[in-house]
Scaffold this motif. Sequence first.
Motif, PDB file in Angstrom:
ATOM      1  N   ARG A  97      38.747  28.231  49.821  1.00  0.00           N
ATOM      2  CA  ARG A  97      39.251  28.815  48.579  1.00  0.00           C
ATOM      3  C   ARG A  97      38.078  29.132  47.654  1.00  0.00           C
ATOM      4  N   GLU A  98      38.373  29.813  46.560  1.00  0.00           N
ATOM      5  CA  GLU A  98      37.339  30.233  45.599  1.00  0.00           C
ATOM      6  C   GLU A  98      36.260  31.070  46.303  1.00  0.00           C
ATOM      7  N   VAL A  99      36.718  31.949  47.187  1.00  0.00           N
ATOM      8  CA  VAL A  99      35.815  32.781  47.977  1.00  0.00           C
ATOM      9  C   VAL A  99      35.776  34.184  47.369  1.00  0.00           C
ATOM     10  N   HIS A 118      43.787  36.263  52.936  1.00  0.00           N
ATOM     11  CA  HIS A 118      44.499  37.143  52.008  1.00  0.00           C
ATOM     12  C   HIS A 118      43.865  36.986  50.637  1.00  0.00           C
ATOM     13  N   SER A 119      43.997  38.005  49.805  1.00  0.00           N
ATOM     14  CA  SER A 119      43.446  37.949  48.448  1.00  0.00           C
ATOM     15  C   SER A 119      44.346  37.095  47.563  1.00  0.00           C
ATOM     16  N   ASP A 120      43.731  36.432  46.591  1.00  0.00           N
ATOM     17  CA  ASP A 120      44.441  35.533  45.687  1.00  0.00           C
ATOM     18  C   ASP A 120      44.367  36.119  44.279  1.00  0.00           C
ATOM     19  N   ARG A 121      45.257  37.066  43.984  1.00  0.00           N
ATOM     20  CA  ARG A 121      45.218  37.789  42.707  1.00  0.00           C
ATOM     21  C   ARG A 121      45.367  36.854  41.513  1.00  0.00           C
ATOM     22  N   ASN A 122      46.167  35.804  41.642  1.00  0.00           N
ATOM     23  CA  ASN A 122      46.387  34.894  40.516  1.00  0.00           C
ATOM     24  C   ASN A 122      45.114  34.174  40.094  1.00  0.00           C
ATOM     25  N   ALA A 123      44.149  34.072  41.009  1.00  0.00           N
ATOM     26  CA  ALA A 123      42.902  33.351  40.724  1.00  0.00           C
ATOM     27  C   ALA A 123      41.741  34.272  40.400  1.00  0.00           C
ATOM     28  N   ALA A 124      41.972  35.586  40.373  1.00  0.00           N
ATOM     29  CA  ALA A 124      40.889  36.529  40.088  1.00  0.00           C
ATOM     30  C   ALA A 124      40.348  36.316  38.678  1.00  0.00           C
ATOM     31  N   ASN A 125      39.031  36.344  38.537  1.00  0.00           N
ATOM     32  CA  ASN A 125      38.404  36.224  37.221  1.00  0.00           C
ATOM     33  C   ASN A 125      38.308  37.599  36.568  1.00  0.00           C
ATOM     34  N   TYR A 126      38.602  37.638  35.265  1.00  0.00           N
ATOM     35  CA  TYR A 126      38.575  38.885  34.501  1.00  0.00           C
ATOM     36  C   TYR A 126      37.188  39.076  33.876  1.00  0.00           C
ATOM     37  N   THR A 283      48.220  39.893  28.468  1.00  0.00           N
ATOM     38  CA  THR A 283      47.204  39.805  27.423  1.00  0.00           C
ATOM     39  C   THR A 283      45.825  40.149  27.964  1.00  0.00           C
ATOM     40  N   LYS A 284      45.483  39.584  29.109  1.00  0.00           N
ATOM     41  CA  LYS A 284      44.161  39.836  29.681  1.00  0.00           C
ATOM     42  C   LYS A 284      44.000  41.296  30.095  1.00  0.00           C
ATOM     43  N   MET A 285      45.033  41.879  30.663  1.00  0.00           N
ATOM     44  CA  MET A 285      44.951  43.286  31.059  1.00  0.00           C
ATOM     45  C   MET A 285      44.876  44.201  29.841  1.00  0.00           C
ATOM     46  N   ALA A 286      45.511  43.800  28.729  1.00  0.00           N
ATOM     47  CA  ALA A 286      45.498  44.634  27.529  1.00  0.00           C
ATOM     48  C   ALA A 286      44.100  44.782  26.950  1.00  0.00           C
ATOM     49  N   TYR A 287      43.208  43.842  27.255  1.00  0.00           N
ATOM     50  CA  TYR A 287      41.828  43.933  26.794  1.00  0.00           C
ATOM     51  C   TYR A 287      40.947  44.744  27.752  1.00  0.00           C
ATOM     52  N   LEU A 288      41.550  45.322  28.774  1.00  0.00           N
ATOM     53  CA  LEU A 288      40.920  46.301  29.660  1.00  0.00           C
ATOM     54  C   LEU A 288      39.669  45.779  30.355  1.00  0.00           C
ATOM     55  N   PRO A 289      39.842  44.890  31.323  1.00  0.00           N
ATOM     56  CA  PRO A 289      38.675  44.407  32.079  1.00  0.00           C
ATOM     57  C   PRO A 289      38.003  45.553  32.816  1.00  0.00           C
ATOM     58  N   VAL A 290      36.684  45.469  32.924  1.00  0.00           N
ATOM     59  CA  VAL A 290      35.952  46.475  33.694  1.00  0.00           C
ATOM     60  C   VAL A 290      35.937  46.109  35.174  1.00  0.00           C
ATOM     61  N   HIS A 291      36.303  44.864  35.473  1.00  0.00           N
ATOM     62  CA  HIS A 291      36.253  44.410  36.864  1.00  0.00           C
ATOM     63  C   HIS A 291      37.093  43.144  37.010  1.00  0.00           C
ATOM     64  N   LEU A 292      37.791  43.038  38.130  1.00  0.00           N
ATOM     65  CA  LEU A 292      38.446  41.788  38.512  1.00  0.00           C
ATOM     66  C   LEU A 292      37.650  41.189  39.658  1.00  0.00           C
ATOM     67  N   GLU A 293      37.084  40.007  39.435  1.00  0.00           N
ATOM     68  CA  GLU A 293      36.330  39.328  40.492  1.00  0.00           C
ATOM     69  C   GLU A 293      37.350  38.637  41.397  1.00  0.00           C
ATOM     70  N   MET A 294      37.719  39.334  42.468  1.00  0.00           N
ATOM     71  CA  MET A 294      38.771  38.847  43.349  1.00  0.00           C
ATOM     72  C   MET A 294      38.297  37.642  44.161  1.00  0.00           C
ATOM     73  N   LYS A 295      39.258  36.810  44.519  1.00  0.00           N
ATOM     74  CA  LYS A 295      38.988  35.665  45.381  1.00  0.00           C
ATOM     75  C   LYS A 295      39.904  35.758  46.597  1.00  0.00           C
ATOM     76  N   VAL A 309      49.835  27.868  53.585  1.00  0.00           N
ATOM     77  CA  VAL A 309      48.591  28.148  52.874  1.00  0.00           C
ATOM     78  C   VAL A 309      48.739  29.417  52.038  1.00  0.00           C
ATOM     79  N   ALA A 310      49.274  30.453  52.650  1.00  0.00           N
ATOM     80  CA  ALA A 310      49.418  31.732  51.959  1.00  0.00           C
ATOM     81  C   ALA A 310      50.342  31.594  50.742  1.00  0.00           C
ATOM     82  N   ASN A 311      51.432  30.871  50.910  1.00  0.00           N
ATOM     83  CA  ASN A 311      52.388  30.740  49.808  1.00  0.00           C
ATOM     84  C   ASN A 311      51.836  29.892  48.678  1.00  0.00           C
ATOM     85  N   HIS A 312      50.896  29.005  48.989  1.00  0.00           N
ATOM     86  CA  HIS A 312      50.377  28.114  47.967  1.00  0.00           C
ATOM     87  C   HIS A 312      49.300  28.762  47.113  1.00  0.00           C
ATOM     88  N   ALA A 313      48.753  29.873  47.579  1.00  0.00           N
ATOM     89  CA  ALA A 313      47.626  30.490  46.856  1.00  0.00           C
ATOM     90  C   ALA A 313      48.089  31.037  45.508  1.00  0.00           C
TER      91      ALA A 313
END
Length: 313
Positions: A97-99, A118-126, A283-295, A309-313
């Motif tokens: 994880r955290e990859v 699989h990508s973990d959108r919920n954990a992506a850094n803004y 809220t985070k999207m409203a501030y218009l990130p220039v990049h989502l650091e996907m994990k 595993v997939a469902n827990h991400a």
Amino acid sequence: MPNIDFQPITLADKPAINALLAQIRPTIVEHSFNTLFPWQQPHAYHWAQFENWLLLRTTYQGRTAFFPPLGPAKGYQRPLAALAAYAGESSLPLVFREVTQPWYNLIMRHMAGQLQSHSDRNAANYIYRIADLVNLNGKKYHAQKNMLNHFKRSYPEYQFKPLTPALLPDCRTALDFWCASRQNNSTSFPTLLQESHAIQQIFDHWQELDIYGACIFLHGHIQAFAIAEILNNNTVAVLIEKANSNIKGLYSAINQMFLAEYWQDFEFVNRAEDLGLANLRRTKMAYLPVHLEMKYVLWPSGWQKNREVANHA
């Protein structure tokens, strides 16, 4: 058993862990001692050194996983092989994880066909451009600028101050009040308790950690505070941002003022993840990130628990 001796992360480990992290250019807050140490309780972070690599293990809600080995790309197959052997002899699945993308590429290059992901959108850094969040120029930031101006007009007596050790007791009082006001929210309260414990850890060890903070005083009390660290040579990470949500525009104010006062020498700010919480994502999207650091989450191909595993991400 491979020569890997995982130990719980303590404050005494800071120099050794930071020395290993200095080999890389962290892009997410989870690859930082200032996140690993305060969040030790819910995530059971353990660390070990294997040759030139930092190895991290976490157990959250009963599920154990590993971070990608953090260190040089050359010879990367060695820490991967050591972790695979450790996981096998410990009866643990080799789950990562955290990859982020670069570590994903390295792992898959050496373990092609052995892992699925699989990508973990919920954990992506803004990631945002600091100049954008300071200036709030143009129609795209109209709502945020209106909120900031509303706060300044409504509360001209506000005081913006650096967060010093002398002010930490006031921060603790504010944090306790905010937690108490949300304890009836069964959805967010468990996460809020974990966050509150992590913040208290930061307060307890303020002078030992490499962090910086600021706060907004109103009505004689701290009503907002923010805490940040330098993540890499052009990026600062806002680790904590709390405000009294009953004061309109206060979140907009602490966000803009903190960056404007202290961080304009940096290009980007990492504002961590949204945890899949709908309001936080909006809220985070409203501030218009220039990049989502996907994990990404990686686990053994054909492993019978891959769906879990997939469902827990």
